[in-house]
Design a protein around this motif. Structure first.
Motif, PDB file in Angstrom:
ATOM      1  N   ARG A  32      40.542  47.669  41.875  1.00  0.00           N
ATOM      2  CA  ARG A  32      39.346  48.325  41.346  1.00  0.00           C
ATOM      3  C   ARG A  32      38.175  47.341  41.336  1.00  0.00           C
ATOM      4  NH1 ARG A  32      41.085  49.470  36.666  1.00  0.00           N
ATOM      5  NH2 ARG A  32      39.937  48.008  35.346  1.00  0.00           N
ATOM      6  N   TYR A  33      38.435  46.112  40.930  1.00  0.00           N
ATOM      7  CA  TYR A  33      37.387  45.088  40.946  1.00  0.00           C
ATOM      8  C   TYR A  33      36.876  44.867  42.376  1.00  0.00           C
ATOM      9  CZ  TYR A  33      38.600  43.687  36.136  1.00  0.00           C
ATOM     10  OH  TYR A  33      38.821  43.664  34.776  1.00  0.00           O
ATOM     11  N   PHE A  95      27.955  50.110  37.174  1.00  0.00           N
ATOM     12  CA  PHE A  95      29.407  49.888  37.068  1.00  0.00           C
ATOM     13  C   PHE A  95      29.828  49.404  35.677  1.00  0.00           C
ATOM     14  CE2 PHE A  95      28.229  49.047  41.542  1.00  0.00           C
ATOM     15  CZ  PHE A  95      28.904  50.116  42.127  1.00  0.00           C
ATOM     16  N   LYS A  96      29.048  49.739  34.671  1.00  0.00           N
ATOM     17  CA  LYS A  96      29.359  49.327  33.302  1.00  0.00           C
ATOM     18  C   LYS A  96      30.727  49.856  32.872  1.00  0.00           C
ATOM     19  CE  LYS A  96      27.456  49.453  28.613  1.00  0.00           C
ATOM     20  NZ  LYS A  96      26.353  49.973  27.766  1.00  0.00           N
ATOM     21  N   THR A 101      30.966  42.073  33.704  1.00  0.00           N
ATOM     22  CA  THR A 101      29.611  41.753  34.161  1.00  0.00           C
ATOM     23  C   THR A 101      29.512  40.326  34.698  1.00  0.00           C
ATOM     24  OG1 THR A 101      29.024  41.150  31.879  1.00  0.00           O
ATOM     25  CG2 THR A 101      28.507  43.393  32.603  1.00  0.00           C
ATOM     26  N   ASP A 102      30.426  39.427  34.280  1.00  0.00           N
ATOM     27  CA  ASP A 102      30.425  38.063  34.815  1.00  0.00           C
ATOM     28  C   ASP A 102      30.646  38.074  36.327  1.00  0.00           C
ATOM     29  OD1 ASP A 102      29.976  36.772  32.391  1.00  0.00           O
ATOM     30  OD2 ASP A 102      32.110  36.772  31.885  1.00  0.00           O
ATOM     31  N   LEU A 107      28.284  37.630  41.725  1.00  0.00           N
ATOM     32  CA  LEU A 107      28.075  38.265  43.027  1.00  0.00           C
ATOM     33  C   LEU A 107      26.584  38.396  43.327  1.00  0.00           C
ATOM     34  CD1 LEU A 107      29.517  39.788  45.410  1.00  0.00           C
ATOM     35  CD2 LEU A 107      29.141  41.882  44.106  1.00  0.00           C
ATOM     36  N   ASN A 108      25.812  38.800  42.331  1.00  0.00           N
ATOM     37  CA  ASN A 108      24.366  38.972  42.510  1.00  0.00           C
ATOM     38  C   ASN A 108      23.691  37.641  42.853  1.00  0.00           C
ATOM     39  OD1 ASN A 108      21.787  40.559  42.115  1.00  0.00           O
ATOM     40  ND2 ASN A 108      21.519  38.998  40.546  1.00  0.00           N
ATOM     41  N   ASN A 109      24.062  36.572  42.158  1.00  0.00           N
ATOM     42  CA  ASN A 109      23.459  35.260  42.418  1.00  0.00           C
ATOM     43  C   ASN A 109      23.759  34.776  43.831  1.00  0.00           C
ATOM     44  OD1 ASN A 109      22.412  35.167  39.836  1.00  0.00           O
ATOM     45  ND2 ASN A 109      24.153  34.034  38.995  1.00  0.00           N
TER      46      ASN A 109
END
Length: 364
Positions: A32-33, A95-96, A101-102, A107-109
């Protein structure tokens, strides 16, 4: 100022440290992750592209502002928050509760950093926008790795990742993975944000470790000159010493033998007894799977290690790879050389080993 540390990545297999009947839920969590990372990555890169290209939307009215900044800090800005936080908040809200969120923040960074390096190529049209696939690795922030220890009974290094207990499987470890893990427990090195890869029903930890550079008595004025060729993988000389590393017979002929063997096996598959379908017919082929790649990788590691050891013995602080551009050009023109001699891979292995030893590498 030159950095005193270097980061290296090691691929370590992990096993879920739970009874078999409790592992299904953990596997579902990991997959799922991975799925949410796949979806989030493509959303992030799409939003970043639109943000950068919005000034090219010539059909918008002249009243439209397109400065990519926070409106609270710049009156010409079009964002309600910082540029980095725009995509982070977008995937957090989407995706809350489905993924920590970590993971999304890491991933965003990473995607923001990669996009910034390539955005000029995107704007010029010389590079296409990256498309992330479903087997994308899952970021593993340091804070998601806890309870690192060595279990004597299990004879494995154990820790928790995303609250999932796992243990390492090193098998017949002929590399430095066990030594690195032992140094990590002694806090001589530290682990950085890494990745988890799910492949063929197995879990791999793409662990990123930060090392202090090796301290050797090297003299920058002593120069070692090395060249790569077909006759000898590496020929190096420094001071009045010269060394041939490897030979054509050892590397090239053995590689050709592996290719010929693989070709014979493929030809014979059609005549093998099936019994259980393709799995039984291709049994011999599976035994030799990636044999050539493993052979090449091992030998290039060995050759590059011998080269750096030679430089250290000679106290050479500078290593020059001579005429590499010319040789790579010749290799591209000759299909046989390009197929069977891994110039670029050997060069890459030399580069990171030289950096780790504190040797300056110059590619000519």
């Amino acid at each position: 100022m030159e950095k005193s540390t270097i980061t290296l990545t090691r691929r370590i297999q992990l096993l879920i440290d739970l009874p078999a009947n409790e592992q299904k839920e953990m596997w579902e969590k990991l997959y799922r992750y991975q799925n949410r990372c796949f979806r989030a990555a493509n959303l992030i890169v799409s939003h970043l592209y639109v943000q950068e290209m919005i000034k090219d939307f010539f059909y918008l009215t002249e009243d439209v502002q397109y400065k990519l900044a926070d409106v609270n800090k710049d009156e010409m800005g079009i964002f309600t928050r910082s540029k980095t936080h725009t995509t982070a908040r977008m995937v957090f809200d989407r995706f809350k509760g489905e993924i920590p969120t970590d993971i999304l923040g890491s991933l965003n960074n990473t995607i923001q950093s990669t996009f910034s390096k390539n955005k000029v190529d995107y704007w010029q049209g010389s590079k296409s926008l990256r498309n992330f696939k479903k087997d994308i690795p899952i970021p593993l922030p340091v804070k998601c790795t806890t309870k690192m220890r060595y279990d004597v009974e299990k004879k494995a290094f154990c820790f928790n990742m995303f609250a999932i207990p796992v243990k390492t499987y090193l098998g017949k470890d002929f590399s430095d993975k066990r030594l690195i893990m032992e140094r990590l427990l002694r806090k001589e090195i530290k682990v950085c944000t890494s990745q988890i890869q799910l492949k063929a029903g197995k879990i791999y930890w793409l662990a990123v470790f930060e090392f202090e550079k090796e301290d050797h008595l090297l003299k920058p004025e002593i120069i070692a000159e090395a060249s790569l060729s077909l006759e000898h993988p590496i020929v190096v000389k420094a001071n009045n010493a010269r060394m041939n590393i490897g030979s054509k017979e050892e590397f090239l002929y053995r590689r050709l033998a592996i290719q010929a063997s693989n070709k014979r096996i493929r030809a014979g598959v059609a005549y093998s007894r099936s019994g259980n379908g393709t799995k039984r017919k291709q049994k011999a082929l599976h035994k030799t799977e990636n044999l050539e790649n493993r052979f090449v990788s091992h030998h290039l590691h060995l050759y590059s290690r011998q080269l750096i050891d030679f430089c250290i013995r000679q106290q050479a602080g500078t290593l020059i790879l001579k005429d590499q551009e010319d040789k790579i050009g010749i290799a591209k023109e000759q299909e046989f050389v390009l197929r069977n001699w891994s110039y670029y891979e050997l060069q890459t292995k030399i580069k990171y080993k030289a950096e780790k030893a504190g040797i300056e590498l110059i590619i000519g």
